[in-house]
Design a protein around this motif. Structure first.
Motif, PDB file in Angstrom:
ATOM      1  N   TYR A  27     -52.635  10.365-122.410  1.00 14.13           N
ATOM      2  CA  TYR A  27     -53.131  12.292-123.163  1.00 14.13           C
ATOM      3  C   TYR A  27     -54.135  12.757-122.157  1.00 14.13           C
ATOM      4  N   THR A  28     -54.546  11.955-120.678  1.00 14.38           N
ATOM      5  CA  THR A  28     -54.848  12.614-119.847  1.00 14.38           C
ATOM      6  C   THR A  28     -54.910  12.351-118.581  1.00 14.38           C
ATOM      7  N   SER A  29     -54.526  13.588-117.736  1.00 23.91           N
ATOM      8  CA  SER A  29     -53.523  13.112-115.828  1.00 23.91           C
ATOM      9  C   SER A  29     -54.260  12.138-115.224  1.00 23.91           C
ATOM     10  N   LEU A  30     -54.955  11.257-115.410  1.00 23.53           N
ATOM     11  CA  LEU A  30     -56.851   9.925-115.481  1.00 23.53           C
ATOM     12  C   LEU A  30     -55.747   8.800-114.922  1.00 23.53           C
ATOM     13  N   GLU A  43     -59.144   3.847-121.562  1.00 22.14           N
ATOM     14  CA  GLU A  43     -59.841   4.099-121.714  1.00 22.14           C
ATOM     15  C   GLU A  43     -60.491   5.790-122.312  1.00 22.14           C
ATOM     16  N   GLU A  44     -59.758   6.429-120.793  1.00 20.04           N
ATOM     17  CA  GLU A  44     -59.776   7.779-120.943  1.00 20.04           C
ATOM     18  C   GLU A  44     -59.512   8.107-121.949  1.00 20.04           C
ATOM     19  N   GLY A  45     -57.782   8.164-122.198  1.00 16.71           N
ATOM     20  CA  GLY A  45     -57.674   8.765-123.554  1.00 16.71           C
ATOM     21  C   GLY A  45     -58.002   8.349-124.255  1.00 16.71           C
ATOM     22  N   MET A  71     -61.137   8.483-125.058  1.00 14.77           N
ATOM     23  CA  MET A  71     -61.859   8.772-125.195  1.00 14.77           C
ATOM     24  C   MET A  71     -61.756  10.654-125.359  1.00 14.77           C
ATOM     25  N   ALA A  72     -60.739  10.664-124.846  1.00 18.34           N
ATOM     26  CA  ALA A  72     -60.859  12.126-125.169  1.00 18.34           C
ATOM     27  C   ALA A  72     -60.259  12.344-126.658  1.00 18.34           C
ATOM     28  N   PHE A  73     -59.257  11.183-127.050  1.00 18.61           N
ATOM     29  CA  PHE A  73     -58.520  11.608-128.437  1.00 18.61           C
ATOM     30  C   PHE A  73     -59.136  11.584-129.321  1.00 18.61           C
ATOM     31  N   ARG A  74     -60.147  10.411-129.174  1.00 23.05           N
ATOM     32  CA  ARG A  74     -61.147  10.159-130.405  1.00 23.05           C
ATOM     33  C   ARG A  74     -62.080  11.500-130.247  1.00 23.05           C
ATOM     34  N   ASN A  75     -62.454  11.708-129.130  1.00 23.71           N
ATOM     35  CA  ASN A  75     -63.275  13.231-128.838  1.00 23.71           C
ATOM     36  C   ASN A  75     -62.544  14.638-129.620  1.00 23.71           C
ATOM     37  N   ASP A  76     -61.450  15.097-129.562  1.00 26.91           N
ATOM     38  CA  ASP A  76     -60.789  16.136-129.981  1.00 26.91           C
ATOM     39  C   ASP A  76     -60.443  16.032-131.106  1.00 26.91           C
TER      40      ASP A  76
END
Length: 341
Positions: free
Chosen positions: A73-76, A80-82, A84-89
């Motif tokens: 989901y992210t380039s990282l 865990e980062e994905g 948080m990004a998925f949830r926030n979006d």
């Protein structure tokens, strides 16, 4: 309309649509564009059909070896980062009084893995409305025991679906179709809300094995009720999709076609506009190497480079999101056509 995060909310929705005999689609998303396209398609479908709302799952996998969507989901390259990004979006897009107030969204973790996805099980409390706990690589007795333990621990945290069978991954000898009695025993002994069954389309089957077995689905439905989950819908026709509601299919997982169709159209669009994207020397080099034909090479010479064809907003707004939106509306047309019955 707010996200449906609580078990009471999700079970209420499941009961409502089971009574209507409507299969709720579950669209996976490993990027924001897919998520936006799903919500746009669902919202427009509701408006066109004069429905107050429609319900969809929006899901992602965690550390499932078949596809690690949250990691992607992210380039990282971190789950865990994905997450948080998925949830926030999703919380932003599906907020109360947001742009998609007529879509009921159930956030879902697909193919949750024992041990590997503990972070997602714990941090997802209060966010996930549904979790698939996937023990299908274990022997069936162990699968039932592990799933029952998970239900005891998390039954108040989210709606839980389990996978009844031992799954042999593609290329390792095929798969066994779900036996109705096995499905009944699995539900009784584990206490899951929904059960993933293999009725011929399971996405981890070899291509030669794929054929939807409506007859088996009906037999399981007669024993356990409207609680079946179907994976591998890319093999189904539009008419097959319309008929799922008669076979006890409460939830249908969809992802691959959302990505492949967009990629195919993007490539075609880039070839058609090649001269607007790359300079003449690039086009000449590609032609000489046989990467493009003469027609594309001649077409490239007709145009000058234009920034508007190279930026992400063009790929997103002109190609990726519109094709996903169109696909979502077609799926919903198949699943929801009976909603006014």
């Amino acid at each position: 309309m707010p996200l449906l995060n609580s078990t009471n909310e999700v079970r209420k929705i499941l009961k409502y649509y089971s009574e209507k005999r409507v299969s709720i689609p579950c669209f996976c998303a490993e990027n924001t564009y897919t998520m936006e396209g799903v919500l746009m398609g669902a919202s427009d479908f509701a408006i066109k059909n004069k429905l107050n709302s429609v319900a969809v799952y929006i899901a992602a996998t965690g550390n499932y070896h078949g596809r690690q969507q949250l990691k992607n989901y992210t380039s990282l390259d971190r789950t865990e980062e994905g997450f948080m990004a998925f949830r926030n979006d999703l919380e932003r897009l599906a907020r109360v009084n947001g742009p998609f107030n007529n879509v009921q969204v159930i956030p879902s973790l697909d193919h949750g893995q024992p041990k590997l996805d503990e972070f997602l099980f714990e941090e997802g409390r209060g966010f996930w409305g549904c979790v698939m706990y996937d023990c299908s690589t274990r022997p069936l007795d162990e699968n039932r025991r592990m799933t029952a333990d998970f239900v005891i621990k998390h039954r108040d945290d989210y709606v839980i679906e389990g996978c009844v069978d031992e799954i042999n991954e593609s290329g390792t000898g095929g798969m066994n179709l779900t036996g109705p009695e096995n499905a009944k025993r699995f539900l009784e002994e584990t206490g899951v809300d929904l059960v993933v069954v293999n009725v011929g389309t399971e996405h981890r089957a070899t291509k030669a094995d794929i054929r939807y077995r409506s007859d088996i689905a009906k037999k399981i439905y007669e024993l356990v009720g409207y609680k079946l989950v179907l994976h591998g819908t890319s093999s189904l026709s539009q008419q097959d999709l319309c008929n799922l509601r008669h076979d006890g299919i409460a939830k249908v997982n969809i992802w691959t076609v959302l990505e492949t169709r967009g990629a195919q159209l993007l490539l075609r669009n880039m070839i058609e506009n090649i001269g607007r994207i790359i300079p003449d020397d690039y086009a000449k080099d590609m032609f000489e190497k046989g990467l493009i034909g003469k027609a594309a090479f001649d077409n490239a010479a007709k145009y000058q480079q234009q920034l508007g064809y190279m930026v992400e907003v063009y790929r997103r707004n002109e190609i990726k999101v519109p094709v996903i939106k169109e696909l979502i509306e077609k799926f919903l047309e198949a699943f929801y056509f009976s909603i006014k019955d």
